[in-house]
Design a protein around this motif. Structure first.
Motif, PDB file in Angstrom:
ATOM      1  N   GLN A 119       0.831  -1.203   0.000  1.00  0.00           N
ATOM      2  CA  GLN A 119       0.000   0.000   0.000  1.00  0.00           C
ATOM      3  C   GLN A 119       0.865   1.253   0.000  1.00  0.00           C
ATOM      4  O   GLN A 119       0.574   2.235  -0.706  1.00  0.00           O
ATOM      5  N   PRO A 124      -3.150  -0.050  -5.575  1.00  0.00           N
ATOM      6  CA  PRO A 124      -4.542   0.355  -5.357  1.00  0.00           C
ATOM      7  C   PRO A 124      -5.378  -0.747  -4.709  1.00  0.00           C
ATOM      8  O   PRO A 124      -5.021  -1.923  -4.734  1.00  0.00           O
ATOM      9  N   GLY A 125      -6.492  -0.341  -4.109  1.00  0.00           N
ATOM     10  CA  GLY A 125      -7.433  -1.293  -3.545  1.00  0.00           C
ATOM     11  C   GLY A 125      -7.148  -1.713  -2.119  1.00  0.00           C
ATOM     12  O   GLY A 125      -7.880  -2.523  -1.553  1.00  0.00           O
ATOM     13  N   HIS A 127      -6.615  -0.679   1.940  1.00  0.00           N
ATOM     14  CA  HIS A 127      -7.028   0.368   2.882  1.00  0.00           C
ATOM     15  C   HIS A 127      -6.640  -0.030   4.298  1.00  0.00           C
ATOM     16  O   HIS A 127      -7.467  -0.057   5.197  1.00  0.00           O
ATOM     17  N   LEU A 152      -3.869  -3.387 -11.668  1.00  0.00           N
ATOM     18  CA  LEU A 152      -3.185  -4.388 -10.858  1.00  0.00           C
ATOM     19  C   LEU A 152      -2.371  -5.338 -11.718  1.00  0.00           C
ATOM     20  O   LEU A 152      -1.420  -5.948 -11.259  1.00  0.00           O
TER      21      LEU A 152
END
Length: 252
Positions: A119, A124-125, A127, A152
């Motif tokens: 991250q 992306p994606g 959290h 991705l």
């Protein structure tokens, strides 16, 4: 599910050769991928965080001395530390705390540290919450691509070991058994994670003197167990990781 060494890596032992093979595999699969090596350190100790590093090399042969961190002495790892950083186009070292290890188990905490590293580099994606220990990093995937990572499919993650990281699409991961000695980018991640954690444990010895964290890095050596018997546990000790004999003695 546990995975074996991929067929295209069979017979390959030199990390540079493995890195080249990994990049060729990505190209043959029709993927213009960034190969990301990822490894962890600190799954077995009785104290301290688990630390993971995700690393992308500038080139397969960016540093010819790369190898499994466990095959290198600490002075050798320390001497290579800056060279490894320089050989990377980007890297991130992240962690999961003792509290997280005790709450979710060491394997899931290990995967959490890996996701945090990815991250931080801009995958992306994801959290994930910020780790207790600030992420140490250089650059991001955007620096390699020239723009923020959106697809991705642009990543091929080489994971040390025989498992895939939970919470990451399986199709973009390739587990490599003993990968820290077979894939140069995993070797780089291995060394960066190991030196980072060793230095953290050195600081713990200053904070909690007498435990020998600077010598055993939190592993369950006789000296460490004797120190726990003498001085008790610190907040940096994992409550879920002590031998039964010690648990009985200390009534943990």
């Amino acid at each position: 599910m546990k995975f074996k060494v991929p067929a295209f890596l069979e017979g390959i032992e030199a990390p540079v050769d493995g890195e080249i093979a990994m990049r060729k595999f990505a190209a043959q699969a029709g993927v213009n991928a960034i190969v990301v090596g990822i490894d962890e350190v600190g799954r077995g100790p009785l104290a301290g965080p688990v630390v993971a590093c995700a690393a992308v090399l500038k080139a397969p042969d960016a540093l010819l001395t790369l190898n499994d961190s466990k095959k290198l002495t600490r002075p050798k790892r320390e001497a290579m530390y800056q060279d490894v950083q320089d050989a990377c186009a980007c890297f991130a070292v992240a962690s999961a705390s003792v509290e997280e290890i005790d709450r979710m188990n060491i394997l899931e905490a290990d995967f959490l540290a890996m996701r945090r590293a990815l991250q931080a580099l801009g995958m992306p994606g994801l959290h994930e919450s910020a780790p207790q220990i600030p992420v140490f990093q250089k650059g991001s995937f955007a620096d390699v691509l020239g723009s923020p990572l959106k697809a991705l499919g642009s990543l091929l993650i080489a994971v040390d070991g025989n498992l895939k990281i939970h919470g990451i699409p399986e199709e973009m991961q390739i587990p490599v058994v003993k990968g820290d000695g077979r894939i140069a980018s995993i070797s780089a991640a291995s060394i960066l994670a190991k030196v980072f954690r060793d230095r953290y444990m050195d600081d713990l010895e200053k904070k909690f003197p007498g435990y020998g964290f600077d010598k055993h890095a939190g592993y369950g050596t006789k000296a460490h167990l004797d120190a726990i018997r003498r001085q008790g546990m610190t907040p940096e000790h994992r409550k879920s990781f002590h031998p039964k004999s010690l648990q009985t003695e200390l009534d943990l």
